[in-house]
Each structure stands twice: as structure tokens, then as C-alpha cells.
Design a protein around this motif. Sequence first.
Motif: not given
Length: 391
Positions: A304-322
Amino acid sequence: MTATLAPYACNPAHSRGRHYRQDESAMRTPFQRDRDRIIHCSAFRRLKEKTQVFVAHEGDYYRTRLTHSLEVAQIARTLARALKVDEDLAEATALAHDLGHPPFGHSGEDALASLMEGYGGFDHNAQTLRVVTQLEKRYPQFDGLNLAWETLEGVVKHNGPLLAPGEDGAKLPWAIRAYEDWKGLELDHWTSIEAQIAALSDDIAYNNHDIDDGLRSGLLSVEQLMDVPLVGDVFRTCQARYPGLTGDVLIHEAVREMIGLMVSDVLSETRRRIEESGIDSQASVRAQGDAIVAFSDDMTERLAGLRRFLYANMYLHYKVKRAKEKGKRIVRDLFTGFLDDPGLLPTEFHPETDGARGRQTARTVCDYIAGMTDRFAVSEHRKLFHVEGWG
């Protein structure tokens, strides 16, 4: 192999059979046959250019739905073998689990779900059932792949029961209720151990390959990961074991180590639950009030801690969001264009439509778009909305 199966495994010799009766193969069990049908189907091949996290054209290295499915299947076979259950059923369920995913990953699914709200909705797991029971056109005797009951069950509810005991099914996705035998899939029960293995293998695969892809893309750094639960400890262990190890080899070694830790954790926790529950048959697995195949509480917390990190730093990264927003826009444009004028669809889809903005047209358009690869969706969008040399 069947002589070594545990009593709670799905024995292929006792399969509940197929919707359309067929003679059994002299060379393959029903579940081996299902695995082969899945691998050879069109929807499986199209996974090679469907987004996992990074869109397919961003680089040949990053995972696609196809490479992800292969990784899930490999982990599922390892777990199934260790637990003495049917490896082929676990593998078939793993290989099939993403067949219904549209282009552009979850952003494409979100777009289709929103667009289909007034027409029965869209859900990629339900769409997978639609693919394997109707949309694949390969056999003269039937539509779909005519998979064994156990494989269909795993496809539909590998993540757990879809209904509470006694529920009437009104809340089920349309694509499940449209399958005439949906009640026979026992959607208020847990599924087989083999399908539960496929579900946990999916978690293991994406948690690890998302770290791998994130590091290699430059969106994440090893330094960032040092404070992340589980991951930081593994990287430090690898660096201590191999002083001076850096770059791609460090990443590979750490990811390999994490997969091993997660697999070992699932085996330990699952064996504990098997012993405590006293399950001794397929029926007793399905009658449980909770999953038999699971992570330990400690691993669940760390993941769960890993998923929170990935969401904040990767899945919600502006390049991925674009990239995600671009995919959504392509899906929305295609859907609206085809729905307003079904004549824009390829000729073979015309008999399946009922006029502009009709319910059947919407479902046909949805099926067409959901089956597209990222590349094909971009190409269709360009053909319909980009006029070269004008203006």
C-alpha cells in the motif's frame, strides 16, 4: 500431472465443460486447450500495442498489455506449481485477464465508461467476457472461444465475487448480464485457487514492472525509492551484496529480488490459510468467505505504501497525465464521430448498428474502439479529424 494435484485444485479431468459441446482433445487437457485458444486469438495479439503505463510508441522497452500478460502468466505458473494446483488453468486465466482492455490503458477505459453511461456502461473485465464469448470470430460452430467453465469463471471473477449472496445481478456490468449463462458462473462465490493465483500474480507483476519502467523512463530515481517501503530495503540489500552495482543491472537485480519476496510471501500466507481453513475440494475453496490466495498483512501494508508512492510520483506525473489526457481525447473524438454517423465505421460493422446515437450503434462503436491498439486508434483519429493541406 493430474496425479500430483492437491485435492482443492481444479482437475481438468473433472471440468464442468463448455457452453458448446466439443469432443475432448487427445493431446491436451481442457485448460491447455483454453490457453492455446487465448494465445492464438486476435484480441491477444492486439495487446502488443496497448498501453500499460507508457503509450506503446514511447519506446520499445516499456511494458505493453501483452508483455505484462506474459509476466503475469509466468508468475502464475510458478505459484500454481508450488501449490500443486493446475498450472494451465492459472496460466490461461492470467493470459486472458486483459483481453478486454481498450487502447491507452485505464485512461481509455475511463473515457469509454463515461461515454457509455447511457448505453449500458463499459468495464474491461466484463468486456473480456464479451471478447471470449462473442466478439472473437474464429470457429464455424460458434462465436467466441468456447472456453471451459473454469476458465470463464476465472476471467469474470478472478478479483473476487461480484455479488453478495442472494443479490439479483442488477448492479452487474451490462456485458456480463448479456452473457446468457452468467447465473451459472456463481458470481456470489469465490473463484478457484488457480484464478486467485492469476489475480495476485497481476499485482506482483505490475508493482514490479511499474518500478522498472519508471526508473528506466527517468520519472523515478533510485534515490527516491530508498524511503519507500520494501523497495528501499531491497535496493540497499543489492548494493551491499554487490558493492558498486549501478544502472540497469542494479534495477534488474532489485526487481528480481522483489518479485521473489512477493512470491514467497504469497506462498507462505496461502499455505497458512489452506491449513487453517481445512479446504479439501474446489467447492470448499469457492465457499470461503475470503480469498485463500493472498499477501500477508505485513506485505499488504508495505505494498500500500508502494502504491501511494507510485501514484504520487509516477501515475500523476505531468508527462504521464499528458499522455493519458491525449488518449482520452482520441477515444472521445472517435466515439462521438462514429456514434453521430455510423456510416463512418468499416463496412462489416454496419449490420450491427441501429442508426445514429442508437443503443446498438453505441455498443458496436464501443466494441470497435475497445479492440483497437494505441497505434490504430491514433491512425483512425488522424484519418477522421486531420485534413492535411487544408487551411
